[in-house]
Design an enzyme around this catalytic site. Sequence first.
Site, PDB file in Angstrom:
ATOM      1  CE  LYS A 119      -3.925   2.145   2.423  1.00  0.00           C
ATOM      2  NZ  LYS A 119      -4.919   2.027   3.494  1.00  0.00           N
ATOM      3  CB  SER A 137      -8.347   1.113   5.138  1.00  0.00           C
ATOM      4  OG  SER A 137      -8.899   2.398   5.200  1.00  0.00           O
ATOM      5  CB  SER A 196      -8.132   3.929   2.272  1.00  0.00           C
ATOM      6  OG  SER A 196      -7.307   3.311   3.232  1.00  0.00           O
TER       7      SER A 196
END
Lengths: 435, 95
Positions: free
Chosen positions: A39, A139, A114
């Site tokens: 990420k 997320s 996210s």
Amino acid sequence: MNSLKRAKELDQEYHFMNAFADSLDSGEGRLKGYTVSVKDNVCVKGVQSTAGSKVLEGYVPPFDATVIAKCRAEGASILGKTTQDEFGFGTFNVNTPFNKPLNPHDPERSTGGSSGGAACITAVADFPHLAISESTGGSISCPASWCGVVGVTPTYGRVSRWGLIDYANSLDKIGVMGKTVKEAALLLSVISGPDKYDSTVLDTPVPDYTELESVEELKVGVPKEYYGEGINSDVEKTIWSTLKKLESKGAKLIDVSLPHTKYALSSYYIIAMAEASTNLSKFSGLRYGLQEHIEGDFNQYFSKIRTLGFGDESKRRVMLGTFTRMAGYRDAYYLKALKVRTKVIEDFKHAFEAVDVLAAPTMPVVAPRFDEIEELEPIQHYMMDILTVAPNLAGIPMVSVPCGTSEDMPVGLHLMADHLQEHTMLRAAWEVENL
Amino acid sequence: MAEIAVTRELVKELAKAARLVLSEEETDKYTQQLSVILDAFKELDEVPTDGVEPSYHPIEIKDSLREDKPEKWEWDPLANVKDHEGKYIRGPRIK
């Protein structure tokens, strides 16, 4: 074909990456043969890391986050950075000036956020792949659920956060995604454990999470607040069908209540925004990322950089976080939210006296279409997190495991366990996967 | 929670404290949105919390200390600084 080339091809179609490594290294160890995507808010040496924000455009970390160093030490090839909402501020991975990933099951729908890029590549990769992702309020669970992959958020403090571009320090957890429970468990085993650079990491020994077997007489709590009003009835039907199958295999379903669930959303957002507004004060355009020609005084220069660099949602959260910490309002908002958090934690602790895991839908609906998302007000974005914020607020581990479909889109079952009970939770998830 | 009227003046004050410059249009938009959001937060008033300790962390964090001795970083802290002289980062003038 090597995985870097293949990932670039897939990225043309799904837009899940923000930056690729120049080349793939690999070595010996438990992750030999695996390509690991990261990420964008977790620092990888030599690869641009922006956390999805323009204010960090051009930032190339000169070091690896602890989790990345641990992956490399076990032979993993680090692929590059997956797209996300700016700093993790979002539920649909649309709050970013960079790539917005498309749902692999329907390109007109969101991957969720996210960690949208992480879930997307995990779903479409046709080579051995695992994803490092991160959750503050849901997320990992949200995009895992909407893309039909396994997403594990560990106990707060199980995994080092050193090298993570912070959102909210008391809530951030680095976690993992994989196509299967066993693969996710493998990556979690590698990245868990102490780190001298992060004093919040727990020194509890790390078991080998890949040792998966049935849990005898598994006690599954069904929290009534996570069902019914506000939950799509077809999604709920899919969840119940899974729970009934689990019951037929010997698990015991037990009704439980988590009475403060309703208040978790406000408590979470107040705390997260307060912490975010202090964390984001470091972005001043002098040391990394966006830097402009210096003119004017400090305040003028900092304001210029932050106004240019932050997106709409970041500005909203920074202002709300500034407000809830302001003299005169701090006790009523920030301190009150921290006290309500205590009540939320007590709810979970009480429930885990009687059950091994709690089971609920991960998300109240399947992945929405982009045109539907455009119609939503900010408060409606926040309300989408209604089922994931409470466990994140309490810092307990959770896993979203695919359990069927609704409207031909994936549905995730959310299993939550007491602090540091990842192993039991993963065994229960493995059981669900094998139903 | 005290009744709070979110005015344009308050939003301007918050933006200033957060080092953000808002256009008039943005000020209007955030005034409306912040008002809705802060109004929703008021539901926490329904939870009795007298005598309840705040949870700054979700779990108990133990102090973790290490020996106080200098360590050399293996990486250059100035690697991403565009404007520096030697080890000094150039900043705006102090009036």
